[in-house]
Scaffold this motif. Structure first.
Motif, PDB file in Angstrom:
ATOM      1  N   THR A 156       0.860  -1.180   0.000  1.00 45.57           N
ATOM      2  CA  THR A 156       0.000   0.000   0.000  1.00 45.57           C
ATOM      3  C   THR A 156       0.899   1.234   0.000  1.00 45.57           C
ATOM      4  N   TYR A 157       0.516   2.232  -0.800  1.00 46.96           N
ATOM      5  CA  TYR A 157       1.285   3.475  -0.911  1.00 46.96           C
ATOM      6  C   TYR A 157       0.518   4.600  -0.227  1.00 46.96           C
ATOM      7  N   TYR A 158       1.260   5.489   0.429  1.00 44.65           N
ATOM      8  CA  TYR A 158       0.701   6.683   1.054  1.00 44.65           C
ATOM      9  C   TYR A 158       1.447   7.881   0.477  1.00 44.65           C
ATOM     10  N   PHE A 159       0.729   8.735  -0.222  1.00 39.51           N
ATOM     11  CA  PHE A 159       1.323   9.872  -0.909  1.00 39.51           C
ATOM     12  C   PHE A 159       1.090  11.147  -0.101  1.00 39.51           C
ATOM     13  N   TYR A 160       2.170  11.889   0.182  1.00 43.57           N
ATOM     14  CA  TYR A 160       2.070  13.115   0.970  1.00 43.57           C
ATOM     15  C   TYR A 160       2.695  14.286   0.233  1.00 43.57           C
ATOM     16  N   LYS A 161       1.882  15.319   0.060  1.00 42.38           N
ATOM     17  CA  LYS A 161       2.333  16.590  -0.513  1.00 42.38           C
ATOM     18  C   LYS A 161       2.804  17.478   0.635  1.00 42.38           C
ATOM     19  N   ILE A 162       4.065  17.790   0.640  1.00 42.37           N
ATOM     20  CA  ILE A 162       4.607  18.682   1.657  1.00 42.37           C
ATOM     21  C   ILE A 162       4.075  20.083   1.346  1.00 42.37           C
ATOM     22  N   ASP A 163       3.570  20.762   2.374  1.00 39.61           N
ATOM     23  CA  ASP A 163       3.047  22.103   2.169  1.00 39.61           C
ATOM     24  C   ASP A 163       4.177  23.042   1.738  1.00 39.61           C
ATOM     25  N   ASP A 164       3.857  23.961   0.845  1.00 30.83           N
ATOM     26  CA  ASP A 164       4.849  24.905   0.344  1.00 30.83           C
ATOM     27  C   ASP A 164       5.168  26.013   1.345  1.00 30.83           C
ATOM     28  N   VAL A 165       4.233  26.251   2.262  1.00 31.05           N
ATOM     29  CA  VAL A 165       4.417  27.286   3.274  1.00 31.05           C
ATOM     30  C   VAL A 165       4.183  26.641   4.639  1.00 31.05           C
ATOM     31  N   PHE A 166       5.134  26.846   5.553  1.00 28.58           N
ATOM     32  CA  PHE A 166       5.011  26.335   6.908  1.00 28.58           C
ATOM     33  C   PHE A 166       4.654  27.485   7.840  1.00 28.58           C
ATOM     34  N   LYS A 167       3.577  27.315   8.576  1.00 33.12           N
ATOM     35  CA  LYS A 167       3.151  28.368   9.514  1.00 33.12           C
ATOM     36  C   LYS A 167       3.661  28.044  10.897  1.00 33.12           C
ATOM     37  N   TRP A 168       4.093  29.070  11.562  1.00 35.98           N
ATOM     38  CA  TRP A 168       4.656  28.891  12.901  1.00 35.98           C
ATOM     39  C   TRP A 168       3.874  29.676  13.901  1.00 35.98           C
TER      40      TRP A 168
END
Length: 168
Positions: A156-168
């Protein structure tokens, strides 16, 4: 504070270190997620959390000192990305064709719900991701892993798109 994910820097790191080990980080017997974490960090992903609780956040402190489970364990990094609301964040998508350079693919080899492996997307050819990985070091490998000895029909594959903007 807003921090931007540098996908090209993450991929450049992945290409530089796919068959070697950066001496600034520990090396694990199962090194895939440690390598992925290094790639994410090289792409400007912010660490969050710190000792003494290894179960919280995504972080590494010093060579061979301390790190969170999410830094070094595929299953833990997947759950961190699934639940993180600040710092390093991502969204699961249902298709490999949704991924971009610097995104992450997790693998459940047995199809039992437990993540066994992680890779980073380093190229996309005709909409199909190719990945780099550690443990069984590989570069620009077709994401399906069908040529791997770890491949099973239950994978089974799990695909994750890393967010382009990280909020802190």
């Amino acid at each position: 504070m807003v921090i931007y994910y540098n996908r090209l820097a993450a991929v450049a790191y992945a290409q530089r270190w796919w068959n070697d080990y950066n001496p600034q980080f520990p090396v694990f017997q199962d090194d895939c997620t440690n390598y992925i974490s290094q790639c994410l960090l090289a792409g400007n992903a912010p660490m969050r959390g710190a000792p003494p609780n290894r179960e919280v956040g995504w972080w590494m402190i010093g060579l061979n000192e301390r790190w969170s489970f999410s830094w070094s364990v595929s299953h833990s990094l997947r759950w961190y990305l699934e639940t993180s609301k600040q710092g390093l964040t991502a969204k699961q998508t249902g298709s490999a064709s949704d991924l971009q350079l610097g995104d992450i693919i997790f693998y459940d080899f047995q199809g039992n719900g437990r993540i066994d492996h992680s890779t980073i997307v380093t190229s996309i050819i005709d909409g199909v991701p190719y990945v780099n990985a550690h443990t069984s070091n590989s570069a620009d490998r077709l994401y399906t892993y069908e040529t791997s000895t770890a491949y099973t029909p239950q994978m089974t594959y799990y695909f994750y798109k890393i967010d382009d903007v990280f909020k802190w």
